[in-house]
Scaffold this motif. Structure first.
Motif, PDB file in Angstrom:
ATOM      1  N   GLN A  21       0.865  -1.175   0.000  1.00 19.68           N
ATOM      2  CA  GLN A  21       0.000   0.000   0.000  1.00 19.68           C
ATOM      3  C   GLN A  21       0.905   1.229   0.000  1.00 19.68           C
ATOM      4  O   GLN A  21       1.895   1.270   0.725  1.00 19.68           O
ATOM      5  CB  GLN A  21      -0.926   0.040   1.224  1.00 19.68           C
ATOM      6  CG  GLN A  21      -1.928  -1.115   1.306  1.00 19.68           C
ATOM      7  CD  GLN A  21      -1.304  -2.387   1.821  1.00 19.68           C
ATOM      8  OE1 GLN A  21      -0.461  -2.353   2.716  1.00 19.68           O
ATOM      9  NE2 GLN A  21      -1.704  -3.510   1.264  1.00 19.68           N
ATOM     10  N   SER A  22       0.564   2.227  -0.823  1.00 18.91           N
ATOM     11  CA  SER A  22       1.416   3.400  -0.963  1.00 18.91           C
ATOM     12  C   SER A  22       0.577   4.660  -0.977  1.00 18.91           C
ATOM     13  O   SER A  22      -0.617   4.638  -1.301  1.00 18.91           O
ATOM     14  CB  SER A  22       2.238   3.317  -2.266  1.00 18.91           C
ATOM     15  OG  SER A  22       2.987   2.121  -2.330  1.00 18.91           O
ATOM     16  N   VAL A  23       1.220   5.750  -0.622  1.00 18.36           N
ATOM     17  CA  VAL A  23       0.634   7.083  -0.705  1.00 18.36           C
ATOM     18  C   VAL A  23       1.585   7.937  -1.526  1.00 18.36           C
ATOM     19  O   VAL A  23       2.769   8.050  -1.189  1.00 18.36           O
ATOM     20  CB  VAL A  23       0.423   7.701   0.684  1.00 18.36           C
ATOM     21  CG1 VAL A  23      -0.135   9.117   0.550  1.00 18.36           C
ATOM     22  CG2 VAL A  23      -0.507   6.838   1.525  1.00 18.36           C
ATOM     23  N   ALA A  24       1.096   8.513  -2.612  1.00 16.73           N
ATOM     24  CA  ALA A  24       1.909   9.348  -3.483  1.00 16.73           C
ATOM     25  C   ALA A  24       1.363  10.766  -3.471  1.00 16.73           C
ATOM     26  O   ALA A  24       0.148  10.982  -3.397  1.00 16.73           O
ATOM     27  CB  ALA A  24       1.916   8.797  -4.911  1.00 16.73           C
ATOM     28  N   VAL A  30      -0.283  21.476  -4.678  1.00 20.45           N
ATOM     29  CA  VAL A  30      -0.984  21.370  -3.411  1.00 20.45           C
ATOM     30  C   VAL A  30      -2.414  20.877  -3.651  1.00 20.45           C
ATOM     31  O   VAL A  30      -3.103  21.336  -4.550  1.00 20.45           O
ATOM     32  CB  VAL A  30      -1.005  22.731  -2.686  1.00 20.45           C
ATOM     33  CG1 VAL A  30      -1.775  22.630  -1.381  1.00 20.45           C
ATOM     34  CG2 VAL A  30       0.410  23.227  -2.445  1.00 20.45           C
ATOM     35  N   GLY A  31      -2.840  19.946  -2.832  1.00 22.17           N
ATOM     36  CA  GLY A  31      -4.199  19.447  -2.946  1.00 22.17           C
ATOM     37  C   GLY A  31      -4.341  18.230  -3.826  1.00 22.17           C
ATOM     38  O   GLY A  31      -5.461  17.769  -4.043  1.00 22.17           O
ATOM     39  N   SER A  32      -3.239  17.677  -4.331  1.00 21.35           N
ATOM     40  CA  SER A  32      -3.310  16.487  -5.170  1.00 21.35           C
ATOM     41  C   SER A  32      -2.472  15.377  -4.558  1.00 21.35           C
ATOM     42  O   SER A  32      -1.443  15.616  -3.941  1.00 21.35           O
ATOM     43  CB  SER A  32      -2.828  16.783  -6.595  1.00 21.35           C
ATOM     44  OG  SER A  32      -1.450  17.082  -6.591  1.00 21.35           O
ATOM     45  N   GLY A  33      -2.909  14.164  -4.722  1.00 20.46           N
ATOM     46  CA  GLY A  33      -2.207  12.997  -4.220  1.00 20.46           C
ATOM     47  C   GLY A  33      -2.912  11.754  -4.684  1.00 20.46           C
ATOM     48  O   GLY A  33      -3.877  11.804  -5.461  1.00 20.46           O
ATOM     49  N   ALA A  34      -2.430  10.599  -4.241  1.00 19.84           N
ATOM     50  CA  ALA A  34      -3.010   9.332  -4.663  1.00 19.84           C
ATOM     51  C   ALA A  34      -2.763   8.278  -3.602  1.00 19.84           C
ATOM     52  O   ALA A  34      -1.718   8.277  -2.930  1.00 19.84           O
ATOM     53  CB  ALA A  34      -2.420   8.892  -5.996  1.00 19.84           C
ATOM     54  N   GLN A  67      -7.217   8.402  -6.884  1.00 20.21           N
ATOM     55  CA  GLN A  67      -6.776   9.782  -6.862  1.00 20.21           C
ATOM     56  C   GLN A  67      -7.459  10.577  -5.754  1.00 20.21           C
ATOM     57  O   GLN A  67      -8.662  10.454  -5.521  1.00 20.21           O
ATOM     58  CB  GLN A  67      -7.057  10.442  -8.218  1.00 20.21           C
ATOM     59  CG  GLN A  67      -6.385  11.779  -8.404  1.00 20.21           C
ATOM     60  CD  GLN A  67      -4.865  11.658  -8.527  1.00 20.21           C
ATOM     61  OE1 GLN A  67      -4.356  10.574  -8.767  1.00 20.21           O
ATOM     62  NE2 GLN A  67      -4.152  12.759  -8.354  1.00 20.21           N
ATOM     63  N   VAL A  68      -6.653  11.383  -5.072  1.00 27.13           N
ATOM     64  CA  VAL A  68      -7.164  12.301  -4.057  1.00 27.13           C
ATOM     65  C   VAL A  68      -6.741  13.702  -4.497  1.00 27.13           C
ATOM     66  O   VAL A  68      -5.575  14.071  -4.404  1.00 27.13           O
ATOM     67  CB  VAL A  68      -6.611  11.979  -2.660  1.00 27.13           C
ATOM     68  CG1 VAL A  68      -7.137  12.969  -1.644  1.00 27.13           C
ATOM     69  CG2 VAL A  68      -6.955  10.555  -2.269  1.00 27.13           C
ATOM     70  N   SER A  69      -7.690  14.493  -5.008  1.00 28.12           N
ATOM     71  CA  SER A  69      -7.342  15.787  -5.560  1.00 28.12           C
ATOM     72  C   SER A  69      -8.470  16.775  -5.345  1.00 28.12           C
ATOM     73  O   SER A  69      -9.655  16.419  -5.415  1.00 28.12           O
ATOM     74  CB  SER A  69      -7.042  15.669  -7.058  1.00 28.12           C
ATOM     75  OG  SER A  69      -6.772  16.929  -7.622  1.00 28.12           O
TER      76      SER A  69
END
Length: 493
Positions: A21-24, A30-34, A67-69
């Motif tokens: 499991q990873s977090v990128a 700012v405000g974007s990730g995965a 995606q977390v954005s």
């Protein structure tokens, strides 16, 4: 009637599987990730005969990307894929000659690239997802010419490109490279080795950067180099290496001058190996390729790799911490597009511009044993890539990107050889792929894929035994392009 004897083959196969499991995140956005969750695995094996050796290694991973954005309209990849393939073979032609073949392949999406991936190409002008690949390989002939000298001839081919990308212009072959090298290693004393070598390579670019407006096109570069390398064993655990020489290359296609480029080449390095620790550091300067989508330029590169086992004892043998870091900066001339309308009396602008690139990579991983063959894993990976053009393009500077990935998982290992279900001490991991990549990936010499299945721990073979593929009996492998620190004929410590 024909009679034949089937040789007695010695073989082993090791397989590993992991749940990860990873977090990128992109620090510059700012405000974007995965969030990523998936599986990873590897299989490697070797078959050894009386006068031949064959090996292979395959590893890869697949992770689903969530995606977390905060940017609803921003497109993001839905999958993260990486795969590596290596193969090698070696044949003992005579007591003094060995022929070996080695090949390696690499495939990864943007989120699948890691700091330890030696074959990964990083383009600071590309954004979005891209499925890139690199193929590399070639034969090598090693000949022991005397008790204190050995010669080596190598041929190689490398291709880099992409199978798919968000930008259609980034799909296809980026560059082909063919190279040849001849070297000889001479022991000049109990602790010193000299290695003169000659290299030639030709690179055909299909998407080379031509001007400050990011125009890309065809380019071909011929480059030859003459080097003299020296290695010295400082102590039982430490050795130093240095090399110097000159590179002569054809001029960049965008400049009016037709004069050849003549540039110095230099490298220094230090290796320290003890029972539970290993440290390798180096610095290099050369006129070399800055990337398959850029072209040739002057590059400074520094790198360091460390590995250590904090605790003693078999119960904690798998508790191993590894880390790698690399920093490089390069510069190259490109054409400048002068303005069409000049003010009266204004001097004519220069038709030559410049490109500068900066790449910084860092990665670390820790493995904690739960039981024999089962371990918890955690790691962090950082990547910073930036490019600047002078004069700046009309569309604005490309800027830079800083990406971070934090990973946690659990892995299990099965092997036909029980000893392979535990980690080796750092001082015995001479065949570690990342160490070879860090040393041989320096700009004055292209990275050569390690030969899977080779056991450099058995480098001092007993009389009557056959050395590993590509090695001379009872001796360490002849120094490769870029590995100026490896003695060619002296028994390794």
């Amino acid at each position: 009637m024909f009679s034949f004897v089937l040789p007695m083959w010695e073989s082993d196969v090791t397989a590993q599987a992991a749940v990860e499991q990873s977090v990128a995140s992109n620090v510059g956005d700012v405000g974007s990730g995965a969030l990523m969750a998936g599986l990873g695995g590897s299989v490697d094996g070797s078959v050894r005969g009386e006068s031949s050796r064959y090996g292979f290694s395959v590893d890869g991973s697949y992770e689903r990307v969530f995606q977390v954005s905060l940017h609803a309209a921003r497109s993001a990849p839905s999958d993260s894929v990486s795969a590596r393939l290596g193969g090698g073979a070696g044949w003992t032609l005579s007591p003094r000659a060995d022929l070996s073949m080695a090949a390696a392949g690499y495939l990864a999406t943007r989120l699948g690239v890691r700091a330890a991936d030696a074959l990964a190409a990083r383009d600071p002008f590309l954004y979005g997802n891209r499925l890139q690949y690199t193929l590399s390989g070639g034969p090598a002939l090693s000949i022991t010419t005397s008790r204190r000298s050995a010669a080596r001839l190598e041929l190689g081919y490398e291709q880099a490109g992409a199978l798919s990308a968000d930008d259609p212009a980034a799909v296809g072959i980026d560059a082909h490279t063919g190279r040849a090298q001849v070297s000889t290693s001479i022991d000049v004393g109990a602790l010193d080795t000299l290695t003169p070598e000659l290299r030639y390579e030709i690179t055909q670019y299909h998407h080379a950067l031509l001007d400050t407006e990011l125009t890309r096109g065809e380019a071909r570069v011929h480059a030859g180099a003459a080097l003299l390398s020296a290695s010295h064993e400082l102590t039982r655990n430490a050795s130093a290496r240095a090399s110097g020489g000159v590179t002569v290359a054809s001029p960049p296609p965008v400049l009016s001058s037709r004069d050849a480029v003549i540039a110095p080449t230099a490298r220094v390095g230090l290796t320290y190996v003890q029972e539970r620790y290993r440290l390798t550091a180096g610095y290099a300067y050369a006129y070399t390729s800055l990337g398959p989508r850029i072209g040739f330029g002057h590059e400074h590169e520094a790198s360091i790799e460390a590995s250590f086992r904090p605790a003693r004892g078999g119960a904690t043998r798998d508790l191993l911490v590894t880390g790698v870091a690399r920093f490089s900066t390069g510069s190259a001339p490109v054409a400048a597009n002068p303005p069409l309308h000049l003010a009266p009396g204004a001097p004519a602008p220069s038709s030559e511009g410049s490109l500068s690139t900066t790449t910084a990579l860092a990665g670390a991983e820790i493995a904690y044993p739960l039981a024999r063959g089962i371990a918890l894993r955690g790691g962090v990976d950082l990547e910073f890539v930036r490019a600047a053009l002078d004069p700046a393009p009309s569309a604005g500077e490309a800027g830079g990107s800083l990406r971070s990935i934090v990973m946690a998982g659990i892995s299990g290992t099965l092997s036909t050889d029980r000893h392979r279900t535990v980690r080796r001490d750092p001082d015995s991991a001479w065949d570690d792929e990342r160490r070879a990549a860090m040393i041989q990936g320096m700009p004055s010499g292209r990275w050569q894929p390690p030969e899977p299945g080779r056991e450099l721990d058995d480098r001092s073979a007993a009389p009557g035994e056959t050395a590993a593929a590509g090695e001379t009996p009872r001796e360490t492998p002849t120094a490769r392009a870029g590995d100026v620190g490896a003695p060619a004929t002296r028994d390794a410590r």
